[in-house]
Scaffold this motif. Structure first.
Motif, PDB file in Angstrom:
ATOM      1  N   MET A 266      37.905  13.577  39.802  1.00  0.00           N
ATOM      2  CA  MET A 266      37.401  14.930  40.004  1.00  0.00           C
ATOM      3  C   MET A 266      36.087  14.832  40.773  1.00  0.00           C
ATOM      4  O   MET A 266      35.083  14.369  40.240  1.00  0.00           O
ATOM      5  CB  MET A 266      37.188  15.633  38.675  1.00  0.00           C
ATOM      6  CG  MET A 266      36.926  17.110  38.839  1.00  0.00           C
ATOM      7  SD  MET A 266      36.826  17.902  37.229  1.00  0.00           S
ATOM      8  CE  MET A 266      36.893  19.617  37.699  1.00  0.00           C
ATOM      9  N   GLY A 267      36.181  15.233  42.023  1.00  0.00           N
ATOM     10  CA  GLY A 267      34.983  15.227  42.860  1.00  0.00           C
ATOM     11  C   GLY A 267      34.733  13.919  43.575  1.00  0.00           C
ATOM     12  O   GLY A 267      33.755  13.781  44.306  1.00  0.00           O
ATOM     13  N   SER A 268      35.625  12.940  43.379  1.00  0.00           N
ATOM     14  CA  SER A 268      35.396  11.618  43.981  1.00  0.00           C
ATOM     15  C   SER A 268      35.916  11.536  45.414  1.00  0.00           C
ATOM     16  O   SER A 268      35.587  10.583  46.131  1.00  0.00           O
ATOM     17  CB  SER A 268      36.073  10.554  43.135  1.00  0.00           C
ATOM     18  OG  SER A 268      37.428  10.922  42.952  1.00  0.00           O
ATOM     19  N   GLY A 269      36.707  12.477  45.840  1.00  0.00           N
ATOM     20  CA  GLY A 269      37.312  12.416  47.173  1.00  0.00           C
ATOM     21  C   GLY A 269      36.288  12.545  48.289  1.00  0.00           C
ATOM     22  O   GLY A 269      35.224  13.154  48.101  1.00  0.00           O
ATOM     23  N   SER A 270      36.628  11.964  49.442  1.00  0.00           N
ATOM     24  CA  SER A 270      35.696  11.950  50.580  1.00  0.00           C
ATOM     25  C   SER A 270      35.385  13.355  51.093  1.00  0.00           C
ATOM     26  O   SER A 270      34.310  13.582  51.633  1.00  0.00           O
ATOM     27  CB  SER A 270      36.285  11.107  51.705  1.00  0.00           C
ATOM     28  OG  SER A 270      37.522  11.671  52.108  1.00  0.00           O
ATOM     29  N   ILE A 271      36.327  14.281  50.923  1.00  0.00           N
ATOM     30  CA  ILE A 271      36.131  15.642  51.438  1.00  0.00           C
ATOM     31  C   ILE A 271      35.768  16.624  50.319  1.00  0.00           C
ATOM     32  O   ILE A 271      35.718  17.817  50.538  1.00  0.00           O
ATOM     33  CB  ILE A 271      37.406  16.159  52.164  1.00  0.00           C
ATOM     34  CG1 ILE A 271      38.674  15.583  51.548  1.00  0.00           C
ATOM     35  CG2 ILE A 271      37.399  15.850  53.648  1.00  0.00           C
ATOM     36  CD1 ILE A 271      38.920  15.760  50.146  1.00  0.00           C
ATOM     37  N   CYS A 272      35.579  16.088  49.100  1.00  0.00           N
ATOM     38  CA  CYS A 272      35.363  16.937  47.918  1.00  0.00           C
ATOM     39  C   CYS A 272      33.937  17.400  47.780  1.00  0.00           C
ATOM     40  O   CYS A 272      33.011  16.586  47.829  1.00  0.00           O
ATOM     41  CB  CYS A 272      35.626  16.161  46.629  1.00  0.00           C
ATOM     42  SG  CYS A 272      37.263  15.609  46.388  1.00  0.00           S
ATOM     43  N   THR A 273      33.773  18.656  47.446  1.00  0.00           N
ATOM     44  CA  THR A 273      32.441  19.149  47.109  1.00  0.00           C
ATOM     45  C   THR A 273      32.412  19.715  45.690  1.00  0.00           C
ATOM     46  O   THR A 273      31.468  20.405  45.311  1.00  0.00           O
ATOM     47  CB  THR A 273      31.997  20.242  48.115  1.00  0.00           C
ATOM     48  OG1 THR A 273      32.991  21.278  48.125  1.00  0.00           O
ATOM     49  CG2 THR A 273      31.840  19.690  49.520  1.00  0.00           C
TER      50      THR A 273
HETATM   51  K   LIG Z   1      32.863  13.800  46.912  1.00  0.00           K
END
Ligand SMILES: [K+]
Ligand SMILES: NC(=O)C1=CN([C@@H]2O[C@H](COP(=O)(O)OP(=O)(O)OC[C@H]3O[C@@H](n4cnc5c(N)ncnc54)[C@H](O)[C@@H]3O)[C@@H](O)[C@H]2O)C=CC1
Ligand SMILES: O=c1[nH]c(=O)c2[nH+]cn([C@@H]3O[C@H](COP(=O)(O)O)[C@@H](O)[C@H]3O)c2[nH]1
Length: 453
Positions: A266-273
């Protein structure tokens, strides 16, 4: 290794600190096998085996038919995204499952004019059930430049050309593909938790989807629990993957409702805010370790989703208890990702966007939001671009070789062995300071060229 050197994962991850992959480093173990002997076979979910632990994310700039065919032919799997009409999503699943070749050609085979007006009749056709070696042999034996790929129903579904054969031959040799009980490529697909998604689910299962991922940033909801119960009751034969979760409490609820796999991040993705916008989430190393240590007692494989930038991150995710890694940005710049290459500041790039970005939401996932009483849209992702990486058929085998080398250094000859070392507390790790992270990277050079393979 002396047990008092380094920390066990149990101790490291129980100190109230959210760690991610880069924060931690493993201490080496004992090597008594060659790197090539490392077995990376695993499971996506309870009943879906894979020969490599790689999963393409259900995102509309990552997973459509070409990615699904390529990932399955490598022994991994793609989850076809749901940011489109159910019928279109189901036809992507069908397209990937209708062949045994590692690609979907970009040659347009539908035309307003009869094909015979602009193409010579094909001297021979290849069966859509041919694998790459069979199709290549047909072209070579008959001295053909191309052959149409014809399904059991007599429909032309694609073309294979001698150029395709040359291209595929220039990549590492294909390993064991992911095939289902039907002998077809394993393809997964995602759904949401709206009433409409029940219809989508039915169409995807009719199209032969081997596993269904319920796609949500926060899986611990009454909406998801209801969908799990409905799907398990209506289609008990298909594996259902719930998520996303980052805590044991969330995992408990989804496992109790009957999921066959869990997606963690949760929130770790490169495009995640998400962490920025909602203040909720968890460092990915901690999330994977915590959820996997609970899920293993229930025989539920864990997918470490997001934050994978290179092979070392994959080694860390798997050694912390995950059975597979799910990747977006790592795969998005590939030949097989949807969309065309563009040039930005002299670099060849492909678009990559978050499914919670405004652009993606207004494309298709809009339905999720339009139905809400609260119609104010707030993005939880961005739109960006990633560098051209060539074909996944080339860089995934090299990445898997690097992962095998990492496992060898740890003294783990398989995923099971890594998980055993983790639970036995033989696997030792430490937190890296900022300076140690700098030291672990390339430093002190005036210039360098980084070529990994
Ligand atoms: K992120
Ligand atoms: N892994 C991550 O960190 C994140 C991933 N994402 C991705 O973005 C996309 C969208 O994610 P979400 O916004 O979490 O989608 P979602 O569909 O789970 O939630 C969107 C909104 O709809 C509501 N909702 C869902 N089902 C409902 C129902 N049956 N009735 C009433 N309300 C309902 C939810 O509570 C939420 O407010 C997904 O592809 C997801 O993977 C987005 C943010 C973070
Ligand atoms: O906060 C988010 N906002 C978004 O718009 C979004 N879209 C995808 N995802 C999640 O990121 C994962 C891919 O991450 P990577 O690019 O790091 O592989 C994916 O697999 C998802 O879990 C999102 N998260």
């Amino acid at each position: 290794m002396a047990a008092d050197d380094g920390f066990s994962a149990a101790r490291l991850f129980s100190q109230g600190v959210s760690y991610t992959y880069d924060d931690v480093i493993f201490l080496p173990g004992f090597i008594d096998f060659p790197a090539d002997a490392v077995d990376l076979s695993t499971r996506l979910s309870r009943r879906v085996p894979l020969s490599i632990p790689c999963v393409a994310s259900p995102m509309d700039t990552v997973s459509e038919a070409a990615m699904a065919a390529a990932m399955a032919s490598l022994g991994g799997v793609a989850v076809v995204h749901s940011n489109t009409e159910p019928r279109a999503q189901a036809s992507i699943v069908r397209a990937a499952k209708s062949r045994r070749l590692p690609f979907v050609s970009s040659v347009p085979i539908f035309s307003p004019a009869p094909v015979s007006e602009y193409m010579r009749p094909a001297p021979r056709s290849a069966s859509a059930s041919f694998d790459f070696e069979q199709a290549a042999a047909l072209l070579a034996d008959e001295g053909l430049d191309y052959a149409p790929l014809v399904s059991e129903e007599g429909e032309v579904i694609d073309l294979i050309t001698s150029k395709d054969v040359e291209r595929i031959r220039s990549y590492p040799k294909l390993g064991k593909p992911s095939l289902g009980a039907d002998g077809k490529f394993v393809v997964a697909a995602s759904i949401g938790t709206r009433e409409d998604d029940k219809r989508r689910l039915e169409q995807l299962i009719q199209a032969g989807a081997n596993a269904i991922v319920i796609d949500s940033s926060q899986g611990n909801s009454t909406y998801q629990l209801d969908m799990i119960k409905y799907a398990k009751k209506t289609f008990p034969e298909v594996d259902l993957i719930g998520g996303n979760v980052v805590t044991i409490g969330q995992a408990q609820n989804l496992i109790a409702a009957g999921v066959d796999g869990l997606r963690v991040g949760m929130g770790s993705g490169s495009i995640c805010t998400t962490q920025e916008v909602c203040a909720v989430g968890r460092g990915q190393a901690t999330a994977v370790y915590k959820v996997a240590s609970y899920a293993k007692d229930h025989n539920v494989p864990v997918i470490a989703d997001g934050g994978i930038s290179y092979s070392g991150h994959i080694v860390k995710a798997l050694s912390l208890g995950a059975s597979t890694v799910m990747m977006g940005s790592f795969l998005a710049g590939s030949h097989e990702a949807p969309g065309a290459y563009e040039y930005k500041d002299g670099h060849r790039v492909k678009k990559y966007r978050g499914m919670g970005s405004l652009e993606a939401m207004t494309k298709g996932s809009d339905a999720r939001y339009l139905g809400d009483t609260l119609k104010l849209k707030v993005a939880q992702g961005v739109v960006g671009a990633v560098a051209d990486k060539g074909s996944v058929l080339r860089f995934i085998p090299y990445t898997m070789q690097a992962v095998k080398q990492g496992f060898q250094d740890l003294g783990a000859s398989s995923l099971q062995s890594a998980h055993d070392l983790l639970r036995a507390e033989t696997l030792r790790l430490e937190v890296r300071t900022g300076a140690a992270q700098v030291e672990g990277g390339i430093h002190g050079l005036v210039s360098y060229e980084k070529k990994s393979f």
